[in-house]
Write an enzyme that holds these catalytic residues in place. Structure first.
Site, short mmCIF file in Angstrom:
data_model
loop_
_atom_site.label_atom_id
_atom_site.label_comp_id
_atom_site.label_asym_id
_atom_site.label_seq_id
_atom_site.Cartn_x
_atom_site.Cartn_y
_atom_site.Cartn_z
N GLN A 180 0.83 -1.21 0.00
CA GLN A 180 0.00 0.00 0.00
C GLN A 180 0.86 1.26 0.00
O GLN A 180 0.53 2.27 0.60
CB GLN A 180 -0.95 0.00 1.20
CG GLN A 180 -2.08 -1.01 1.11
CD GLN A 180 -3.07 -0.68 0.00
OE1 GLN A 180 -3.13 0.44 -0.50
NE2 GLN A 180 -3.86 -1.66 -0.41
N SER A 181 1.99 1.19 -0.69
CA SER A 181 2.92 2.33 -0.74
C SER A 181 2.29 3.57 -1.37
O SER A 181 1.80 3.53 -2.50
CB SER A 181 4.16 1.93 -1.55
OG SER A 181 4.92 3.05 -1.91
N ASN A 182 2.30 4.68 -0.65
CA ASN A 182 1.83 5.95 -1.20
C ASN A 182 2.76 6.44 -2.30
O ASN A 182 2.33 7.07 -3.27
CB ASN A 182 1.72 7.00 -0.10
CG ASN A 182 0.58 6.73 0.86
OD1 ASN A 182 -0.38 6.05 0.52
ND2 ASN A 182 0.68 7.25 2.07
N CYS A 184 4.45 4.57 -4.40
CA CYS A 184 4.18 3.81 -5.61
C CYS A 184 2.92 4.32 -6.29
O CYS A 184 2.87 4.44 -7.52
CB CYS A 184 4.06 2.32 -5.29
SG CYS A 184 5.65 1.55 -4.88
#
Length: 349
Positions: A180-182, A184
């Site tokens: 859930q990388s912001n 990315c």
């Protein structure tokens, strides 16, 4: 008087406006291929359309408690933008030449251009928290209002990284992060704006690494804009490292005739830090120009620290400039790693 700035991050949820900004192309939520790089499991979403803006980030300071700021992009005309003035920024979603502040002109590498992804300067306002010590004020720098769809402060680094990718003739970008990388998510949206394909290597639990990741949280946005999603287990991530994984995917794409550009975890490298050198320049302009009512100096800038690029850029710029503000940070990555080890789910509010 102590001054600090707290930088806030965007929640892991898509904007209700995002779907309406796409051109009626739906995401393919099935795995589209069984090919693997090492043990990276590849999934893709097909989406498209023209995106627009909308997002956030925050910061805070105390009375004598400094705040770090972010700038906001405003288009070609000068205009008031919520607590600051946008002075002749190029039109949104264009590439422009870059001139560093004089106090940073001897740094290397000096970027020659940047892509306009954000609306700067972002506003600063006082945060009236209860129970603060006497003579203490907290102020927030609203990087959640950078105007880029769901990306907040992440666009600061990407303005320089995407420009470099275009300058090198890349036709796609690769980056790596958690499921859930912001960062990315922001990279996927920024790449879409500038007609670059985006390949994401996302770290997840080994129990679900072979399953389609679905459309939850940031994955929905990434797949709506057509990002190619690959999964890798946390154990393999530790074994191979982000650099090794990036190289594997780079070699595969080059063999297919592509021209990939690798953006490191969090966009944190010497080029990405220029986003926060610009941040300090922006903050200086807001404070010295009297654009923030009730404050002319922050003693401290406070933020969470993940990949380190934001902290490095702020600390370097605060030292080189005449900001005279201390940069303080909390090691967010330690918290994240601990939660990963416990295999627990959590949300940062």
């Amino acid at each position: 008087m102590a001054m600090a700035s707290i930088i806030g991050h965007c929640p892991n949820r898509p904007s209700v406006l995002l779907a309406s900004l796409l051109q009626n192309k739906s995401c393919n939520s099935r795995a589209v291929g069984e090919s693997r790089i090492a043990s990276i499991h590849q999934f893709s979403g097909e989406g498209g359309g023209e995106l627009r803006r909308g997002q956030r980030v925050r910061r805070a300071r105390r009375r004598g408690f400094g705040l770090s700021v972010t700038r906001s992009m405003a288009g070609s005309s000068e205009q008031e933008v919520r607590g600051g003035e946008s002075v002749g920024r190029p039109e949104m979603l264009t590439t422009a030449s870059y001139s560093p502040p004089s106090w940073a002109s001897k740094l290397h590498p000096l970027p020659s251009q940047f892509c306009t992804l954000g609306q700067f300067p972002t506003p600063i306002h006082r945060w009236n928290l209860p129970g603060l010590p006497k003579d203490t004020e907290v102020w927030i720098k609203r990087d959640d209002l950078t105007g880029m769809q769901l990306s907040g402060n992440k666009v600061r680094k990407l303005e320089f990284l995407i420009a470099d990718a275009k300058a090198q003739g890349a036709d796609c970008v690769i980056t790596i992060g958690g499921i859930q990388s912001n960062h990315c998510r922001a990279t996927a949206v920024a790449a879409k704006y500038f007609n670059l394909d985006c390949y994401l290597i996302l770290r997840t639990s080994r129990t679900v690494v072979e399953q389609d990741p679905g459309l939850e949280g940031n994955l929905l946005v990434e797949r709506m804009v057509g990002a190619h999603v690959s999964l890798v287990s946390k154990e393999e991530y530790v074994q191979l490292g982000s650099v090794g994984l990036g190289k594997l995917l780079t070699e595969k794409l080059k063999a297919e005739g592509r021209k990939p550009y690798v953006i490191p975890v969090g966009g944190s490298n010497s080029l990405g830090t220029w986003g926060y050198i610009e941040f300090v320049k922006e903050l200086q302009g807001q404070l010295e120009g009297g654009k923030v009512s009730g404050i002319k100096h922050f003693d401290d800038i406070v933020m969470a620290c993940g990949s380190g690029g934001t902290t490095a850029g702020l600390a370097l710029a605060a030292h080189l400039s005449n900001l005279q503000t201390k940069v303080c940070f909390a090691l967010l990555n330690i918290l994240l790693l601990l939660c990963d080890q416990l295999d627990s789910r959590f949300y940062l509010k």
